[in-house]
Design a protein around this motif. Structure first.
Motif, PDB file in Angstrom:
ATOM      1  N   GLN A  19       0.841  -1.187   0.000  1.00  0.00           N
ATOM      2  CA  GLN A  19       0.000   0.000   0.000  1.00  0.00           C
ATOM      3  C   GLN A  19       0.885   1.249   0.000  1.00  0.00           C
ATOM      4  O   GLN A  19       2.101   1.171   0.184  1.00  0.00           O
ATOM      5  CB  GLN A  19      -0.910  -0.003   1.231  1.00  0.00           C
ATOM      6  CG  GLN A  19      -1.915  -1.140   1.252  1.00  0.00           C
ATOM      7  CD  GLN A  19      -2.913  -1.048   0.112  1.00  0.00           C
ATOM      8  OE1 GLN A  19      -3.496   0.010  -0.139  1.00  0.00           O
ATOM      9  NE2 GLN A  19      -3.113  -2.161  -0.586  1.00  0.00           N
ATOM     10  N   ASN A  20       0.275   2.397  -0.206  1.00  0.00           N
ATOM     11  CA  ASN A  20       1.019   3.650  -0.207  1.00  0.00           C
ATOM     12  C   ASN A  20       1.702   3.864   1.147  1.00  0.00           C
ATOM     13  O   ASN A  20       1.058   3.783   2.199  1.00  0.00           O
ATOM     14  CB  ASN A  20       0.076   4.820  -0.508  1.00  0.00           C
ATOM     15  CG  ASN A  20       0.832   6.104  -0.799  1.00  0.00           C
ATOM     16  OD1 ASN A  20       1.916   6.082  -1.381  1.00  0.00           O
ATOM     17  ND2 ASN A  20       0.259   7.226  -0.395  1.00  0.00           N
ATOM     18  N   ASN A  21       3.015   4.067   1.127  1.00  0.00           N
ATOM     19  CA  ASN A  21       3.862   4.278   2.311  1.00  0.00           C
ATOM     20  C   ASN A  21       4.039   3.028   3.176  1.00  0.00           C
ATOM     21  O   ASN A  21       4.580   3.119   4.276  1.00  0.00           O
ATOM     22  CB  ASN A  21       3.328   5.428   3.180  1.00  0.00           C
ATOM     23  CG  ASN A  21       3.452   6.774   2.490  1.00  0.00           C
ATOM     24  OD1 ASN A  21       4.436   7.033   1.786  1.00  0.00           O
ATOM     25  ND2 ASN A  21       2.457   7.632   2.665  1.00  0.00           N
ATOM     26  N   SER A  35       7.178  -1.978  -9.114  1.00  0.00           N
ATOM     27  CA  SER A  35       6.271  -1.020  -9.741  1.00  0.00           C
ATOM     28  C   SER A  35       5.771  -0.077  -8.663  1.00  0.00           C
ATOM     29  O   SER A  35       5.169  -0.516  -7.675  1.00  0.00           O
ATOM     30  CB  SER A  35       5.094  -1.739 -10.408  1.00  0.00           C
ATOM     31  OG  SER A  35       4.186  -0.796 -10.974  1.00  0.00           O
ATOM     32  N   ASN A  36       6.077   1.210  -8.828  1.00  0.00           N
ATOM     33  CA  ASN A  36       5.693   2.241  -7.862  1.00  0.00           C
ATOM     34  C   ASN A  36       6.226   1.937  -6.459  1.00  0.00           C
ATOM     35  O   ASN A  36       5.527   2.109  -5.454  1.00  0.00           O
ATOM     36  CB  ASN A  36       4.169   2.414  -7.814  1.00  0.00           C
ATOM     37  CG  ASN A  36       3.608   2.955  -9.114  1.00  0.00           C
ATOM     38  OD1 ASN A  36       4.246   3.752  -9.800  1.00  0.00           O
ATOM     39  ND2 ASN A  36       2.409   2.514  -9.470  1.00  0.00           N
ATOM     40  N   LYS A  75       4.678   3.456  -3.187  1.00  0.00           N
ATOM     41  CA  LYS A  75       4.409   4.861  -3.487  1.00  0.00           C
ATOM     42  C   LYS A  75       3.049   5.057  -4.148  1.00  0.00           C
ATOM     43  O   LYS A  75       2.761   6.124  -4.680  1.00  0.00           O
ATOM     44  CB  LYS A  75       5.524   5.419  -4.382  1.00  0.00           C
ATOM     45  CG  LYS A  75       6.860   5.538  -3.664  1.00  0.00           C
ATOM     46  CD  LYS A  75       6.743   6.411  -2.422  1.00  0.00           C
ATOM     47  CE  LYS A  75       8.015   6.492  -1.618  1.00  0.00           C
ATOM     48  NZ  LYS A  75       7.846   7.300  -0.387  1.00  0.00           N
ATOM     49  N   SER A  76       2.225   4.026  -4.100  1.00  0.00           N
ATOM     50  CA  SER A  76       0.846   4.107  -4.574  1.00  0.00           C
ATOM     51  C   SER A  76       0.066   2.987  -3.899  1.00  0.00           C
ATOM     52  O   SER A  76       0.646   2.130  -3.226  1.00  0.00           O
ATOM     53  CB  SER A  76       0.775   3.973  -6.101  1.00  0.00           C
ATOM     54  OG  SER A  76       1.087   2.656  -6.503  1.00  0.00           O
ATOM     55  N   SER A  77      -1.241   2.982  -4.098  1.00  0.00           N
ATOM     56  CA  SER A  77      -2.072   1.960  -3.456  1.00  0.00           C
ATOM     57  C   SER A  77      -1.983   0.610  -4.152  1.00  0.00           C
ATOM     58  O   SER A  77      -2.503  -0.385  -3.639  1.00  0.00           O
ATOM     59  CB  SER A  77      -3.534   2.417  -3.424  1.00  0.00           C
ATOM     60  OG  SER A  77      -4.012   2.636  -4.748  1.00  0.00           O
ATOM     61  N   ASP A  78      -1.338   0.575  -5.334  1.00  0.00           N
ATOM     62  CA  ASP A  78      -1.220  -0.684  -6.071  1.00  0.00           C
ATOM     63  C   ASP A  78       0.239  -1.019  -6.389  1.00  0.00           C
ATOM     64  O   ASP A  78       0.551  -1.595  -7.426  1.00  0.00           O
ATOM     65  CB  ASP A  78      -2.044  -0.638  -7.357  1.00  0.00           C
ATOM     66  CG  ASP A  78      -1.628   0.512  -8.274  1.00  0.00           C
ATOM     67  OD1 ASP A  78      -0.800   1.351  -7.845  1.00  0.00           O
ATOM     68  OD2 ASP A  78      -2.130   0.569  -9.413  1.00  0.00           O
ATOM     69  N   ALA A  79       1.140  -0.651  -5.490  1.00  0.00           N
ATOM     70  CA  ALA A  79       2.564  -0.925  -5.696  1.00  0.00           C
ATOM     71  C   ALA A  79       2.858  -2.406  -5.464  1.00  0.00           C
ATOM     72  O   ALA A  79       2.136  -3.093  -4.739  1.00  0.00           O
ATOM     73  CB  ALA A  79       3.401  -0.071  -4.744  1.00  0.00           C
ATOM     74  N   TYR A  80       3.932  -2.886  -6.097  1.00  0.00           N
ATOM     75  CA  TYR A  80       4.335  -4.275  -5.853  1.00  0.00           C
ATOM     76  C   TYR A  80       5.821  -4.450  -6.133  1.00  0.00           C
ATOM     77  O   TYR A  80       6.451  -3.644  -6.826  1.00  0.00           O
ATOM     78  CB  TYR A  80       3.511  -5.262  -6.680  1.00  0.00           C
ATOM     79  CG  TYR A  80       3.572  -5.074  -8.184  1.00  0.00           C
ATOM     80  CD1 TYR A  80       4.628  -5.577  -8.943  1.00  0.00           C
ATOM     81  CD2 TYR A  80       2.543  -4.408  -8.855  1.00  0.00           C
ATOM     82  CE1 TYR A  80       4.676  -5.417 -10.317  1.00  0.00           C
ATOM     83  CE2 TYR A  80       2.581  -4.238 -10.231  1.00  0.00           C
ATOM     84  CZ  TYR A  80       3.643  -4.750 -10.960  1.00  0.00           C
ATOM     85  OH  TYR A  80       3.686  -4.578 -12.321  1.00  0.00           O
ATOM     86  N   ILE A  81       6.364  -5.528  -5.572  1.00  0.00           N
ATOM     87  CA  ILE A  81       7.778  -5.853  -5.738  1.00  0.00           C
ATOM     88  C   ILE A  81       7.930  -7.365  -5.857  1.00  0.00           C
ATOM     89  O   ILE A  81       7.225  -8.126  -5.180  1.00  0.00           O
ATOM     90  CB  ILE A  81       8.623  -5.314  -4.554  1.00  0.00           C
ATOM     91  CG1 ILE A  81      10.105  -5.695  -4.716  1.00  0.00           C
ATOM     92  CG2 ILE A  81       8.089  -5.802  -3.209  1.00  0.00           C
ATOM     93  CD1 ILE A  81      11.023  -5.034  -3.688  1.00  0.00           C
TER      94      ILE A  81
END
Length: 232
Positions: A19-21, A35-36, A75-81
């Motif tokens: 999630q964001n942050n 991504s993000n 850095k967004s609500s749909d970030a992933y690694i």
């Protein structure tokens, strides 16, 4: 931590949604894609300033860990690694909290929640010298959350009881309940030469030990005769 295993079930990749942050800690060099997500190297210590620098260097010298650890922040609500272990094998999530904590062998750590910390627990000189764990310390978790560990090959759980201790080759040990007592010694013969087993961990008490089904050092010994030498 919201995650899923992708790819071959025997050699998966860890896909974590953020999630964001929201942040997690991952093993240095384990990032496969993002991504993000902001990736930042941090000193491998909970302290700040000079104390943190010295603590991170101390961990590296005594345990073989890297001075740095990677923090990944969405850095967004749909970030992933995507997180890839350095060796082929299974990934296991260990849930820690309260009295349920684990000790991890060298190279087992892959990722964890920010709410999870780990400290270096001292061993006696005999254990550190013979154990092959990298130094006078082993990693012990604290806090509450998820810890992801990786193995070479499959991961199996063995349960130890007071009336049935278990002896395990040190190179196959991945993680164990922190409440277990253990002793490291030579399997048999002169430095294990008669059996080829070398160093073993003998666990006592009540708890679980996670082991890997393959031995990285044995693989290296097996392929070594086929590698070109500097004289060739």
């Amino acid at each position: 931590m919201k995650y899923q295993m992708l790819g071959d079930s025997d050699c998966p990749l860890l896909h974590v949604e953020l999630q964001n942050n929201e942040s997690i800690k991952i093993e240095r060099g384990a990032m496969a894609y993002v991504s993000n997500v902001e990736i930042e190297g941090k000193m491998n210590s909970s302290k700040k300033g000079l104390g943190g620098v010295l603590g991170a260097i101390g961990r590296s010298m005594t345990s073989g860990e890297s001075v740095f650890i990677t923090h990944a922040t969405g850095k967004s609500s749909d970030a992933y690694i995507g997180i890839a272990p350095s060796i082929p094998g299974k990934i296991k999530c260990l849930q820690v909290g309260g009295m349920t904590q684990y000790r991890l062998n060298t190279g087992a750590f892959l990722a964890c929640d920010m709410s999870v910390e780990y400290m270096m627990k001292s061993q006696n000189v005999g254990k550190a010298f013979f154990g092959g764990t990298g130094g006078f310390f082993v990693m012990e978790t604290s806090g509450e959350g998820d810890v992801l560990v990786n193995a070479f090959g499959d991961l199996l759980m063995l349960h130890v009881t007071p009336d049935r201790p278990i002896t395990i080759d040190n190179e196959h040990v991945v993680a164990w309940d922190a409440s277990l007592n253990y002793d490291i010694h030579i399997a048999s013969g002169t430095f294990g030469f008669t059996t080829g087993e070398g160093l073993v961990n003998e666990f006592h008490g009540e708890g679980d030990v996670w082991i890997q089904t393959r031995n990285l050092h044995s693989l290296a010994d097996a392929v070594s005769p086929f590698l070109p030498s500097s004289n060739n």
